[in-house]
Design a protein around this motif. Structure first.
Motif, PDB file in Angstrom:
ATOM      1  N   GLN A   1      12.788  22.601 -38.356  1.00 44.44           N
ATOM      2  CA  GLN A   1      13.738  23.255 -37.232  1.00 44.44           C
ATOM      3  C   GLN A   1      15.182  22.865 -37.949  1.00 44.44           C
ATOM      4  OE1 GLN A   1      13.518  24.986 -34.761  1.00 44.44           O
ATOM      5  NE2 GLN A   1      11.250  25.376 -35.562  1.00 44.44           N
ATOM      6  N   LYS A   2      15.429  21.690 -38.553  1.00 44.75           N
ATOM      7  CA  LYS A   2      16.789  21.386 -39.107  1.00 44.75           C
ATOM      8  C   LYS A   2      17.162  22.513 -40.135  1.00 44.75           C
ATOM      9  CE  LYS A   2      19.928  18.121 -40.191  1.00 44.75           C
ATOM     10  NZ  LYS A   2      21.010  18.057 -39.332  1.00 44.75           N
ATOM     11  N   LEU A   3      16.175  22.600 -40.879  1.00 40.71           N
ATOM     12  CA  LEU A   3      16.757  23.830 -41.953  1.00 40.71           C
ATOM     13  C   LEU A   3      16.906  24.999 -41.321  1.00 40.71           C
ATOM     14  CD1 LEU A   3      14.164  22.559 -44.677  1.00 40.71           C
ATOM     15  CD2 LEU A   3      16.525  22.471 -44.854  1.00 40.71           C
ATOM     16  N   LYS A   4      16.184  25.515 -40.535  1.00 46.61           N
ATOM     17  CA  LYS A   4      16.266  26.861 -39.660  1.00 46.61           C
ATOM     18  C   LYS A   4      17.481  26.870 -38.866  1.00 46.61           C
ATOM     19  CE  LYS A   4      11.573  28.251 -39.506  1.00 46.61           C
ATOM     20  NZ  LYS A   4      10.413  28.515 -38.588  1.00 46.61           N
TER      21      LYS A   4
ATOM     22  N   LEU B   1       9.029  28.518 -54.814  1.00 45.92           N
ATOM     23  CA  LEU B   1       9.444  27.318 -54.180  1.00 45.92           C
ATOM     24  C   LEU B   1      10.635  26.689 -54.736  1.00 45.92           C
ATOM     25  CD1 LEU B   1       8.681  24.935 -52.457  1.00 45.92           C
ATOM     26  CD2 LEU B   1       7.364  23.606 -54.167  1.00 45.92           C
ATOM     27  N   LEU B   2      11.553  26.504 -53.683  1.00 48.98           N
ATOM     28  CA  LEU B   2      12.945  26.013 -54.032  1.00 48.98           C
ATOM     29  C   LEU B   2      13.045  24.547 -53.653  1.00 48.98           C
ATOM     30  CD1 LEU B   2      15.452  28.751 -52.668  1.00 48.98           C
ATOM     31  CD2 LEU B   2      14.378  28.501 -55.103  1.00 48.98           C
ATOM     32  N   GLY B   3      12.444  24.094 -52.667  1.00 50.33           N
ATOM     33  CA  GLY B   3      12.603  22.661 -52.514  1.00 50.33           C
ATOM     34  C   GLY B   3      11.508  22.405 -51.202  1.00 50.33           C
ATOM     35  N   TYR B   4      11.453  20.968 -50.995  1.00 53.75           N
ATOM     36  CA  TYR B   4      10.764  20.646 -49.896  1.00 53.75           C
ATOM     37  C   TYR B   4      11.028  19.091 -49.623  1.00 53.75           C
ATOM     38  CZ  TYR B   4       7.950  18.129 -53.755  1.00 53.75           C
ATOM     39  OH  TYR B   4       7.851  17.443 -54.940  1.00 53.75           O
ATOM     40  N   LYS B   5      10.569  18.856 -48.474  1.00 54.74           N
ATOM     41  CA  LYS B   5      10.630  17.349 -48.204  1.00 54.74           C
ATOM     42  C   LYS B   5       9.282  16.893 -47.678  1.00 54.74           C
ATOM     43  CE  LYS B   5      13.246  14.668 -44.548  1.00 54.74           C
ATOM     44  NZ  LYS B   5      12.656  13.187 -45.109  1.00 54.74           N
TER      45      LYS B   5
ATOM     46  N   PRO C   1      21.106  29.668 -46.439  1.00 52.64           N
ATOM     47  CA  PRO C   1      20.249  29.089 -47.226  1.00 52.64           C
ATOM     48  C   PRO C   1      20.984  28.076 -48.024  1.00 52.64           C
ATOM     49  CG  PRO C   1      20.130  31.298 -46.989  1.00 52.64           C
ATOM     50  CD  PRO C   1      21.059  30.974 -46.351  1.00 52.64           C
ATOM     51  N   ASN C   2      22.175  28.263 -48.271  1.00 52.95           N
ATOM     52  CA  ASN C   2      22.989  27.343 -49.271  1.00 52.95           C
ATOM     53  C   ASN C   2      22.893  25.989 -48.756  1.00 52.95           C
ATOM     54  OD1 ASN C   2      23.037  29.260 -51.609  1.00 52.95           O
ATOM     55  ND2 ASN C   2      24.958  29.941 -50.683  1.00 52.95           N
ATOM     56  N   ARG C   3      23.484  25.909 -47.440  1.00 55.35           N
ATOM     57  CA  ARG C   3      23.319  24.615 -46.736  1.00 55.35           C
ATOM     58  C   ARG C   3      21.984  23.918 -46.576  1.00 55.35           C
ATOM     59  NH1 ARG C   3      25.878  24.782 -41.161  1.00 55.35           N
ATOM     60  NH2 ARG C   3      25.190  22.344 -41.190  1.00 55.35           N
ATOM     61  N   ALA C   4      21.148  24.643 -46.301  1.00 57.76           N
ATOM     62  CA  ALA C   4      19.626  24.120 -46.422  1.00 57.76           C
ATOM     63  C   ALA C   4      19.267  23.531 -47.699  1.00 57.76           C
ATOM     64  CB  ALA C   4      18.840  25.268 -45.900  1.00 57.76           C
ATOM     65  N   PHE C   5      19.606  24.329 -48.701  1.00 56.93           N
ATOM     66  CA  PHE C   5      19.135  23.851 -50.080  1.00 56.93           C
ATOM     67  C   PHE C   5      20.044  22.633 -50.381  1.00 56.93           C
ATOM     68  CE2 PHE C   5      19.420  23.946 -54.891  1.00 56.93           C
ATOM     69  CZ  PHE C   5      18.378  23.875 -55.061  1.00 56.93           C
ATOM     70  N   GLN C   6      21.200  22.535 -50.151  1.00 57.07           N
ATOM     71  CA  GLN C   6      22.041  21.387 -50.232  1.00 57.07           C
ATOM     72  C   GLN C   6      21.431  19.966 -49.676  1.00 57.07           C
ATOM     73  OE1 GLN C   6      24.175  20.826 -52.553  1.00 57.07           O
ATOM     74  NE2 GLN C   6      23.867  22.872 -53.216  1.00 57.07           N
ATOM     75  N   TRP C   7      20.915  20.355 -48.309  1.00 58.09           N
ATOM     76  CA  TRP C   7      20.484  19.279 -47.302  1.00 58.09           C
ATOM     77  C   TRP C   7      19.087  18.739 -48.229  1.00 58.09           C
ATOM     78  CZ3 TRP C   7      15.658  18.543 -44.771  1.00 58.09           C
ATOM     79  CH2 TRP C   7      15.774  17.598 -43.876  1.00 58.09           C
ATOM     80  N   LEU C   8      18.238  19.774 -48.716  1.00 62.48           N
ATOM     81  CA  LEU C   8      17.129  19.465 -49.113  1.00 62.48           C
ATOM     82  C   LEU C   8      17.183  18.541 -50.487  1.00 62.48           C
ATOM     83  CD1 LEU C   8      14.678  22.569 -49.224  1.00 62.48           C
ATOM     84  CD2 LEU C   8      14.117  20.291 -48.181  1.00 62.48           C
ATOM     85  N   LYS C   9      18.387  19.114 -51.279  1.00 64.30           N
ATOM     86  CA  LYS C   9      18.824  18.231 -52.504  1.00 64.30           C
ATOM     87  C   LYS C   9      19.258  16.622 -52.212  1.00 64.30           C
ATOM     88  CE  LYS C   9      21.556  19.764 -55.650  1.00 64.30           C
ATOM     89  NZ  LYS C   9      22.761  20.686 -56.389  1.00 64.30           N
ATOM     90  N   LYS C  10      19.698  16.449 -50.992  1.00 60.03           N
ATOM     91  CA  LYS C  10      20.035  15.085 -50.429  1.00 60.03           C
ATOM     92  C   LYS C  10      18.688  14.144 -49.789  1.00 60.03           C
ATOM     93  CE  LYS C  10      24.243  13.769 -48.642  1.00 60.03           C
ATOM     94  NZ  LYS C  10      25.390  14.289 -47.483  1.00 60.03           N
TER      95      LYS C  10
END
Length: 80
Positions: free
Chosen positions: A58-61, A41-45, A66-75
């Motif tokens: 759907q936003k993540l997909k 598990l790297l991240g979740y919302k 994956p780097n953009r998705a991870f940054q979005w999850l960080k935020k």
């Protein structure tokens, strides 16, 4: 967001029980993730509704990166 330690692939999904979902992906129960374990598990919302969870998935997909998705999850969520 989970990542395969063996293949380096990423997977995005939604669930009501994150621990059970990780167990499922690390077993042979899931057709897409089978044979690519172990998954980490790297991240979740956390979401209030299933519709909100599906929208976040759907936003993540749609990010395709994956780097953009991870940054979005960080935020917007939680990362490990």
């Amino acid at each position: 967001m989970i990542k395969s330690k063996s293949s380096g692939r990423h997977y995005y999904g939604h669930t009501s029980d994150i621990r059970e979902r990780i167990k499922s992906h690390n077993s042979t129960q899931n057709r897409y993730t089978r044979g690519k374990e172990p998954w980490k598990l790297l991240g979740y919302k956390e979401c209030e509704t299933k519709a909100e969870a599906m929208k976040a998935e759907q936003k993540l997909k749609s990010m395709k990166n994956p780097n953009r998705a991870f940054q979005w999850l960080k935020k917007n969520g939680s990362v490990r």
